[in-house]
Design an enzyme around this catalytic site. Structure first.
Site, short mmCIF file in Angstrom:
data_model
loop_
_atom_site.label_atom_id
_atom_site.label_comp_id
_atom_site.label_asym_id
_atom_site.label_seq_id
_atom_site.Cartn_x
_atom_site.Cartn_y
_atom_site.Cartn_z
N GLU A 62 0.81 -1.21 0.00
CA GLU A 62 0.00 0.00 0.00
C GLU A 62 0.85 1.27 0.00
O GLU A 62 0.58 2.19 -0.75
CB GLU A 62 -0.93 0.01 1.23
N SER A 63 1.83 1.33 0.89
CA SER A 63 2.51 2.63 1.10
C SER A 63 4.02 2.53 1.24
O SER A 63 4.65 3.53 1.59
CB SER A 63 1.96 3.25 2.38
#
Ligand code: GLU
Length: 483
Positions: free
Chosen positions: A315-316
């Site tokens: 995700e990040s």
């Protein structure tokens, strides 16, 4: 009733049961092997500890050979006892001595072995590779270049057999064989420069290569190895061999075998090398800052922390202030409405973001149709996290229409990208979607997850228990413990 007798301390009947058990285990050389397995209620399987065979994850046994053996034990309706040994010598000795019913250890069918053992149906084929460390030597281009190099392989391995054959054409070829080491030990020797070349099966190489960025394939050797289970070639194993034929035919036709191969062997080969390197670097540099939080949230939501870590990396890149042009934010990249629904007030707070993401994942996991089973259920929940349950359901419908199994990730992932094509999405309820994205998303997370799992496995070298009784059925285990 039987259980009560067994659990009563020193009850004479208990002794009789145990003696009978030992008698049938040790003193019945003429009894049919399949019959013994059924009578004892236990399938005993010799194996090796490693990422492609059998290892422990989160306190549970896992690995390709473990799951395959478990499926066979279930097929027979008996319990499974895995017996891990170090080195192939111990493995083959154990088989000859009847210490187990079969050996499941990534074994290749070879001419020398076939003279002494029998093999069940081959379940997959792998290339056998010569590996070198490019920071230490020039790439050997042909077999003749291997002469004069320090080569080391597993003793009793298919690789030693290949070398023996090569030596007839290249007499200067020399090598050493390790008796009680594992593939990972050979890779460590190569890393340290103690040897120049080793040989491993391609699946083992791919499982480990991310940890050895300088390792390269010099060339493959011989024919690709056909992997199979090995069985003692005494005639009393004939019925067991027949049962193996039936079992493999069954799991082949039901797709279970393909599913296991997909789960344990396929995805790592597809993982681009550069991305893996970035991941491993971030794992050293960034993960330590957030590992505690990830572990905490994983416990709260009953998840494997490495799985949650893999999702948050996808995700990040473990960046709590990550932000996309479309307005998703934070460690788990939540949209504003999703965050609100999940009770996340500050999306940039890593703890809140992780909790929100974990809750969302668990919610989707619970809402999937009941007949999607783990581990596929986890991959489906991830796909839904990425593309939504509606589109995922559309892809499942397309899968069923085109003859696939809508409950298997390996079948649905083939159909998801079709949601981009009008011809297909016009047949669906939710219409167009960038269906290739969830496929990449899930496969990336699976790769990161396996890298985290294997990294720990290699680093800490925690083997599964060597004591057989640890995996014996509870009732028997109880009895043996008191002897
Ligand atoms: N397939 C190999 C053999 O049968 C063992 C696996 C390996 O070491 O790569 O000997």
């Amino acid at each position: 009733m039987a259980e009560r007798i067994i659990s009563t301390k020193w009850h004479p009947l208990r002794l009789v049961v145990l003696l009978l058990l030992l008698f049938t285990t040790a003193c019945s050389p003429s009894q049919d092997a399949l019959e013994s397995i059924r009578n004892e209620g236990v399938l005993r399987v010799l194996t090796r500890n490693g990422p492609t065979t059998y290892y422990e994850s989160q306190g549970n046994p896992t690995g390709f050979e473990y799951h395959l053996a478990k499926a066979f034990a279930d097929h027979l309706g008996v319990e499974l006892a895995m017996i891990p040994v170090v080195g192939l010598e111990e493995l083959f000795a154990g088989l000859q001595e009847g210490r187990a019913d079969l050996a499941a250890a990534g074994l290749s069918i070879t001419p020398e072995r076939s003279a002494q053992l029998q093999f069940g149906p081959s379940y997959t084929t792998v290339k056998q590779l010569f590996i070198y460390n490019r920071s230490l030597i020039e790439k050997p281009l042909e077999y003749k270049d291997l002469q004069g190099l320090r080569i080391r392989v597993l003793g009793n391995s298919s690789h030693a057999e290949i070398l023996r054959k090569l030596k007839t054409s290249y007499p200067a070829l020399e090598w050493s064989e390790s008796r009680d080491q594992e593939t990972i030990d050979l890779l460590e020797l190569l890393q340290e420069g103690d040897i120049d070349i080793t040989m491993v099966d391609a699946n083992e190489f791919h499982a480990n290569r991310a940890f050895y960025p300088d390792f390269r394939i010099a060339m493959s050797a011989g024919q690709p190895g056909k992997l199979a289970w090995a069985v003692n070639n005494d005639p009393r194993y004939a019925a067991l061999m027949k049962e193996l034929e039936d079992f493999f035919a069954k799991i082949r036709s039901q797709g279970e075998l393909a599913r296991l191969i997909d789960r344990f062997f396929t995805f790592n080969e597809r993982q681009p090398f550069i991305r893996t390197q970035t991941f491993l670097q971030m794992k050293e540099e960034r993960l330590p800052h957030y590992k505690g939080l990830i572990e905490q949230v994983a416990i709260e939501y009953d998840m494997d922390w490495r799985f949650l870590a893999a999702i948050s990396y996808q995700e990040s890149f473990w960046n709590p202030s990550a932000k996309s042009p479309t307005g998703v934010r934070g460690m788990m990249m939540l949209t504003r409405p999703t965050a609100k629904e999940l009770g996340v007030e500050d999306r940039l707070d890593p703890l809140q973001s992780l909790r929100g993401g974990a809750r969302y994942y668990k919610k989707l996991y619970a809402r999937l149709p009941n007949n999607i089973e783990p581990p596929d259920r986890g991959w489906f929940a991830l796909a839904a996290y990425n593309i939504g349950l509606g589109h995922l359901e559309d892809a499942r419908v397309l899968t069923e229409k085109s003859g696939g199994n809508p409950n298997l990730w390996k079948d649905v992932k083939e159909r998801l990208p079709l949601l981009r094509q009008r011809k297909w999405y016009k047949q669906t309820r939710y219409g167009y979607a960038r269906g290739d994205e969830p496929v990449r998303y899930v496969e990336n997370i699976r790769s990161y997850y396996s890298l985290l799992t294997w990294d720990e496995l290699n680093r800490y070298r925690v083997p599964p228990p060597r004591i057989v009784s640890d995996y014996l059925p509870a009732a028997l285990n109880h009895g043996l413990g008191a002897l």
